[in-house]
Design an enzyme around this catalytic site. Structure first.
Site, PDB file in Angstrom:
ATOM      1  N   CYS A 106      19.843 -10.920  -8.695  1.00 21.65           N
ATOM      2  CA  CYS A 106      19.612 -12.341  -8.948  1.00 21.65           C
ATOM      3  C   CYS A 106      19.549 -12.651 -10.441  1.00 21.65           C
ATOM      4  O   CYS A 106      18.901 -11.944 -11.208  1.00 21.65           O
ATOM      5  CB  CYS A 106      18.279 -12.758  -8.304  1.00 21.65           C
TER       6      CYS A 106
ATOM      7  N   CYS B  48      19.368 -16.248 -11.080  1.00 17.34           N
ATOM      8  CA  CYS B  48      18.946 -17.660 -11.042  1.00 17.34           C
ATOM      9  C   CYS B  48      17.423 -17.788 -10.965  1.00 17.34           C
ATOM     10  O   CYS B  48      16.894 -18.876 -11.096  1.00 17.34           O
ATOM     11  CB  CYS B  48      19.584 -18.380  -9.858  1.00 17.34           C
TER      12      CYS B  48
ATOM     13  N   LYS C 176       6.713 -10.827 -19.787  1.00 14.98           N
ATOM     14  CA  LYS C 176       8.180 -10.780 -19.722  1.00 14.98           C
ATOM     15  C   LYS C 176       8.586  -9.952 -18.517  1.00 14.98           C
ATOM     16  O   LYS C 176       8.145  -8.826 -18.364  1.00 14.98           O
ATOM     17  CB  LYS C 176       8.738 -10.176 -21.008  1.00 14.98           C
TER      18      LYS C 176
ATOM     19  N   CYS D 201      19.466 -10.632  -5.188  1.00 17.25           N
ATOM     20  CA  CYS D 201      19.964 -11.965  -4.832  1.00 17.25           C
ATOM     21  C   CYS D 201      19.817 -12.173  -3.324  1.00 17.25           C
ATOM     22  O   CYS D 201      20.129 -11.276  -2.542  1.00 17.25           O
ATOM     23  CB  CYS D 201      21.439 -12.049  -5.247  1.00 17.25           C
TER      24      CYS D 201
HETATM   25  S1  FES Z   1      21.543 -15.314  -8.161  1.00 17.57           S
HETATM   26 FE1  FES Z   1      19.506 -15.817  -7.607  1.00 17.57          FE
HETATM   27  S2  FES Z   1      19.567 -15.809  -5.459  1.00 17.57           S
HETATM   28 FE2  FES Z   1      21.585 -15.291  -6.025  1.00 17.57          FE
END
Ligand code: FES
Ligand code: FES
Lengths: 91, 91
Positions: free
Chosen positions: A55, A57, A38, A66
């Site tokens: 980040c 994503c 994790k 990010c």
């Molecule tokens: S939220 Fe992952 S690169 Fe921006």
């Protein structure tokens, strides 16, 4: 027999496909520290200057920060994810 | 004609399925503020007490905060995502 095989195969593939269409659960993280059970990151507030952008994503090459990769991901997947910004209050 | 239809249908389904198996890109966020173009959250450091735990799996019911939902997601999908912890340095 050949006909039955075709029928069976078709049914098999269709089942899998419908499972996918129904939203078979997908991984969120495809590449960040995949050997870890994790991935949890801890950052001290004192080490954040005026602000830091984190980040969410899992596509950033600077993870946990990010790097703007969410934009390409959103475009490719029709998604709408974006970062978390931690900042000092404006005074 | 029936045979051709079966062949065609099978090929069609197979193509879709292979695209899926090859890793057709999937959305990360399935349910958080899906009407927004991009979900960005901004939090002031001064509003974080000793520490705050932020969701990066997009499954939390307390988004942008983590509510532990990453564990069920990880188990279901074979994933390894976890939160971002922002904390005050221990003194
Ligand atoms: S939220 Fe992952 S690169 Fe921006
Ligand atoms: S609930 Fe999403 S990271 Fe914990």
């Amino acid at each position: 027999v050949a006909c039955a095989a075709i029928g069976f195969g078709t049914k098999l593939i269709l089942d899998n496909n419908l499972e996918f269409l129904k939203g078979k659960p997908s991984k969120v993280n495809l590449s960040v520290k995949k050997t870890e059970g994790k991935v949890v990151d801890t950052v001290d507030m004192e080490d954040i200057g005026k602000q830091a952008v984190f980040c969410r994503c899992w596509r950033s090459k600077k993870f946990p920060y990010c790097d703007g990769s969410h934009n390409a991901h959103n475009e490719k997947c029709g998604d709408n994810v974006g970062p978390l910004i931690i900042k000092k209050k404006e005074s």
